[in-house]
Write a protein that holds these residues in place. Structure first.
Motif, short mmCIF file in Angstrom:
data_model
loop_
_atom_site.label_atom_id
_atom_site.label_comp_id
_atom_site.label_asym_id
_atom_site.label_seq_id
_atom_site.Cartn_x
_atom_site.Cartn_y
_atom_site.Cartn_z
N LEU A 183 35.71 43.17 38.17
CA LEU A 183 36.46 43.69 36.57
C LEU A 183 35.53 43.33 35.58
CD1 LEU A 183 39.16 41.74 38.96
CD2 LEU A 183 38.95 44.13 39.09
N GLU A 184 36.20 44.14 34.39
CA GLU A 184 36.11 43.54 33.08
C GLU A 184 37.05 42.06 32.90
OE1 GLU A 184 37.54 46.77 31.25
OE2 GLU A 184 36.18 48.63 32.10
N PRO A 185 36.89 41.76 31.50
CA PRO A 185 36.74 40.46 31.04
C PRO A 185 39.00 40.75 31.13
CG PRO A 185 34.61 41.05 29.70
CD PRO A 185 35.85 42.51 30.67
N ALA A 186 38.83 41.45 30.55
CA ALA A 186 40.64 41.36 30.02
C ALA A 186 41.84 41.59 31.37
CB ALA A 186 40.75 43.10 29.02
N VAL A 187 40.99 42.24 32.36
CA VAL A 187 41.68 42.49 33.16
C VAL A 187 41.45 41.11 34.00
CG1 VAL A 187 41.54 43.26 35.69
CG2 VAL A 187 41.00 45.25 33.97
N LYS A 188 40.78 40.43 34.55
CA LYS A 188 39.77 39.45 34.73
C LYS A 188 41.24 38.19 33.85
CE LYS A 188 35.54 38.47 37.19
NZ LYS A 188 34.76 38.17 36.92
N LYS B 32 44.00 36.18 36.75
CA LYS B 32 44.24 34.40 35.90
C LYS B 32 45.91 34.82 35.55
CE LYS B 32 39.42 33.50 34.62
NZ LYS B 32 38.90 33.26 34.25
N ALA B 33 46.54 35.18 34.01
CA ALA B 33 47.67 35.08 34.57
C ALA B 33 48.62 35.07 35.35
CB ALA B 33 48.29 35.71 32.89
N THR B 34 48.29 36.09 35.93
CA THR B 34 48.83 37.09 37.39
C THR B 34 49.38 35.32 38.10
OG1 THR B 34 48.87 38.72 36.94
CG2 THR B 34 49.73 38.06 38.89
N LEU B 35 47.88 34.95 38.47
CA LEU B 35 47.94 33.75 39.49
C LEU B 35 48.44 32.39 38.88
CD1 LEU B 35 43.98 33.92 40.39
CD2 LEU B 35 46.24 35.09 42.09
N LEU C 201 53.41 41.45 35.05
CA LEU C 201 51.71 41.61 34.91
C LEU C 201 51.31 42.14 35.88
CD1 LEU C 201 51.42 37.97 33.89
CD2 LEU C 201 51.45 40.06 32.31
N LEU C 202 51.39 42.71 36.72
CA LEU C 202 50.59 43.43 37.96
C LEU C 202 50.69 44.70 36.93
CD1 LEU C 202 51.47 41.74 41.28
CD2 LEU C 202 49.71 41.61 39.82
N LYS C 203 52.55 45.28 37.48
CA LYS C 203 52.36 46.33 37.35
C LYS C 203 51.69 46.61 35.33
CE LYS C 203 56.21 50.00 37.25
NZ LYS C 203 57.82 50.06 37.67
N ASP C 204 51.81 46.73 34.64
CA ASP C 204 50.66 46.33 33.38
C ASP C 204 49.94 46.37 33.78
OD1 ASP C 204 51.93 46.99 30.35
OD2 ASP C 204 50.16 45.03 30.56
N GLN D 293 48.58 47.69 36.43
CA GLN D 293 47.84 49.04 37.02
C GLN D 293 48.27 50.30 35.98
OE1 GLN D 293 51.48 50.37 39.84
NE2 GLN D 293 49.96 50.43 41.46
N GLN D 294 49.16 50.41 34.68
CA GLN D 294 49.38 51.23 34.24
C GLN D 294 47.71 51.35 33.27
OE1 GLN D 294 52.14 53.46 34.91
NE2 GLN D 294 53.08 52.93 35.97
N LYS D 295 47.31 50.49 33.37
CA LYS D 295 46.36 50.49 32.76
C LYS D 295 45.20 51.27 33.06
CE LYS D 295 47.33 45.75 28.84
NZ LYS D 295 47.12 45.12 28.40
#
Length: 705
Positions: free
Chosen positions: A510-515, A519-522, A550-553, A555-557
């Motif tokens: 995963l990319e750093p932004a996705v990670k 982490k914020a989602t967890l 956060l998950l939906k955002d 997914q849209q990204k």
């Protein structure tokens, strides 16, 4: 002797406590002087009260930490035993009852009593601490006196100086001015504009530092009778003074821009006098809360608290909130403007206000999915306005969040467990609706089950971040390590008990932004799980919604879309193909005549060279002509920035009128010219080509043969 020794110990106890408190008081006094001297310049009279409060606070802290009043006779005896060897560590026998002592202790006590009576009344260790505290107090007094002296002679932001409680302008600290011999005295009355709220003031110098829009009145008295007195502003504007008495002259002028002026008496000009105009600054607005982008999740109170700090150099007249409500989406969006005022009176026109206003979003008919755009605008007493950036507040639309539109699209579909957070939210809302109809035990069991589901989902997401799984598969590995043949196998032990976070495949999954977003989602899932475990589903609901958002955002990204494009080439003409006809194709010709522009800095550059040559030779007539032109250009700049170029104009005039060039005048003029010239930018240039003496041409001819 026994009573005298016991009395001496009690006396030493009282002195020990007193000296400890005295040392603390000296330290607190030093801190109070330092704090008062630091705050004296901005607060002045209130700095004394701040020093008193700081003394009480520091004294209370030191006394609480040391607690000298808790010093007992036994503690003092231990101190005496360490300090005085002649007591033979037996001073504690004096404070014991005589009935509890044996024969040997009684003999030792009678010996120690004689030594205690002859002890000094001031123990050296206690006096050492008092002397040390007194030294620190003296150092604090010296530092305080130094800071007060610097505060009196340190220039302020607007060019003034503080002398006690009175603020004077910069011209009072400037060197004496040179005036014409016919002038006996001058009085300048500066009347600031009404928006400043300042009273009129007088001065006896020609240099002016006044507020923008101030009215200046000159009263000049001469020692002889003269015919005319004129003020020459910026070398071209004249203001004639009116003759009031035999030697009294007066004039008045409104100052709106900086510059310089001279006094002319019967054609004789004085030195150049500076005019500085202090402009009124715009009001400064600082938004403390909310943030620029505020998102209200489901379950949170739909309310916005606006905290702002508004300040101005002369006073704030008003401050308002301009808000716009956006409802709907797409082409059916609607806007409604609203103006809010703070619950604060601005009648006193203070220089600073701390403002607060609470806006209830339901009162603005805002619903989930609507947005509020607002900014704060302030106005000062000069009717100048300033505003902040636009702040955005949006309410979470739960209906759109729970929709399946983003999941049914055929673009990078995520695995199934990326959609289970929605089911946890639905189950939590269902549990809240059925709370009153089910029992307490059933309610707690269902809350616990939801917490377990949230935990399982969190662990599934943790796999993407390299988190360890929770399971019992480690027991089998530990059993393998317990076998005799694996004893001492370091590789197996390292493999079983170390974390493998350096896998190259996991590092690039995963990319750093996705990670970071995962982490914020967890983190939100963990907060929701905690509330569910504590049987608080209502508090867990906002965290569940935030995790889903956060998950939906995310997914849209991660969606990708490539539009289909068509290319329609122009029709071809078969009769033109492969013919080689280029007669209708012409080469573009662009003719342009460029003329070198006039360099407006050429005169100043020549003047800089003449000043350098004047160190070795006298000025010629042509050199003086160039310096006169340079003086005119510097005078234009001095009319806008007199503080920088006015001294250079005066020095240049003295150089032209006298045949002797002073080194100080030359240095002032050179610095002003360097500030006027633009900074040169170094650009790459081609290297100079060396002559080949026709070798390249002859080599080309030989190749053609």
């Amino acid at each position: 002797m026994e009573q005298a020794a016991l009395h001496k110990i009690k006396q030493l106890q009282q002195r020990y406590i007193g000296y400890q408190l005295l040392a603390d008081a000296l330290l607190a006094t030093g801190c109070a002087f330092l704090i008062a001297s630091i705050l004296y310049r901005p607060w002045q009279a209130r700095a004394v009260w701040c020093g008193i409060v700081s003394f009480m606070v520091v004294m209370g802290i030191l006394a609480t930490i040391r607690r000298p009043w808790n010093t007992t006779l036994a503690t003092l005896c231990r101190y005496l035993n360490v300090t005085y060897p002649q007591l033979e560590e037996s001073s504690a026998l004096v404070i014991k009852p005589a009935a509890e002592l044996n024969l040997l202790e009684s003999l030792q006590r009678s010996k120690v009593e004689q030594e205690i009576v002859h002890l000094p009344g001031q123990p050296p260790l206690v006096m050492h601490r008092v002397k040390k505290a007194a030294g620190l107090l003296a150092l604090a007094l010296i530092l305080s006196a130094g800071m007060l002296w610097l505060g009196k002679h340190w220039p302020t932001a607007k060019g003034g100086y503080y002398f006690g409680d009175k603020k004077t302008t910069a011209q009072n600290a400037a060197p004496p001015e040179k005036v014409l011999p016919q002038i006996d005295g001058v009085t300048l009355k500066i009347t600031p504009p009404a928006y400043t709220g300042k009273p009129a003031r007088q001065q006896d110098k020609f240099t002016i530092i006044a507020e923008e829009g101030a009215v200046v009145t000159w009263h000049i008295s001469t020692n002889i009778a003269v015919n005319s007195v004129t003020l020459l502003f910026n070398e071209h504007e004249k203001l004639a003074l009116t003759h009031q008495k035999s030697t009294e002259w007066a004039a008045q002028r409104l100052l709106s821009k900086p510059g310089f002026y001279q006094v002319s008496i019967d054609g004789k000009l004085s030195d150049l006098y500076q005019i500085q105009v202090v402009k009124d600054e715009l009001p400064a607005i600082h938004i403390k809360s909310p943030r620029q982008y505020t998102h209200i999740d489901a379950g949170e109170v739909p309310r916005v608290i606006i905290n702002a700090n508004v300040s101005d150099d002369y006073g704030v007249n008003n401050a308002q909130i301009f808000a716009t409500v956006a409802k709907g989406s797409g082409e059916s969006v609607k806007f409604k403007d609203t103006v809010f005022s703070f619950n604060t009176s601005f009648g006193k026109h203070n220089r600073q206000y701390n403002l607060q206003r609470t806006i209830d979003l339901p009162k603005l008919n805002m619903k989930p999915g609507d947005e509020l755009y607002f900014y704060v605008q302030a106005q000062d007493t000069h009717q100048q306005k300033n505003r902040t950036d636009v702040l955005i507040v949006s309410i979470q639309d739960t209906a759109q969040l729970l929709s399946m539109d983003g999941l049914v699209a055929a673009a990078n579909i995520k695995p199934e467990y990326f959609r289970s957070q929605r089911q946890i939210i639905l189950d939590t809302e269902k549990l809240l609706k059925e709370k009153d109809s089910i029992g307490v035990t059933t309610f707690k069991n269902r809350c616990n089950d939801l917490g377990t589901d949230q935990k399982m989902l969190r662990l599934r997401y943790g796999k993407f971040l390299g988190d360890e799984e929770e399971g019992s598969h480690e027991d089998n590995e530990h059993d393998e390590l317990g076998k005799a043949e694996n004893f001492g196998n370091a590789a197996m032990v390292m493999d079983a008990y170390t974390d493998k976070h350096d896998n190259a495949e996991d590092a690039t999954f995963l990319e750093p932004a996705v990670k970071a977003q995962l982490k914020a989602t967890l983190n939100e899932m963990w907060k929701a799980e905690l509330r569910l475990r504590l049987y608080k589903p209502l508090e867990a609901l906002p965290f569940e919604y935030k995790a889903l958002r956060l998950l939906k955002d995310l997914q849209q990204k991660s969606r990708s879309f490539v539009a289909k494009t068509n290319y329609n080439p122009p029709p071809l003409k078969p009769e033109k193909r492969l013919s080689g006809d280029l007669s209708k194709i012409g080469s573009p010709v662009n003719q342009q005549t460029s003329r070198p522009g006039m360099d407006k800095y050429e005169t100043l550059k020549k003047a800089a060279g003449i000043l350098e040559q004047s160190k070795h030779q006298a000025l010629s007539i042509a050199d003086k002509r160039i310096l006169q032109l340079a003086a005119q250009q510097l005078a234009v700049r001095a009319s806008a920035q007199p503080g920088i170029y006015l001294k250079a104009v005066g020095a240049l005039r003295r150089m032209l009128t006298s045949n002797v060039v002073q080194p100080t005048d030359r240095s002032i003029i050179e610095k002003a010219i360097q500030k006027s010239l633009p900074s040169s930018k170094t650009s790459p240039y081609p290297a100079s080509a060396t002559a080949d003496m026709g070798l390249a041409q002859r080599y080309y001819q030989n190749l053609n043969r």
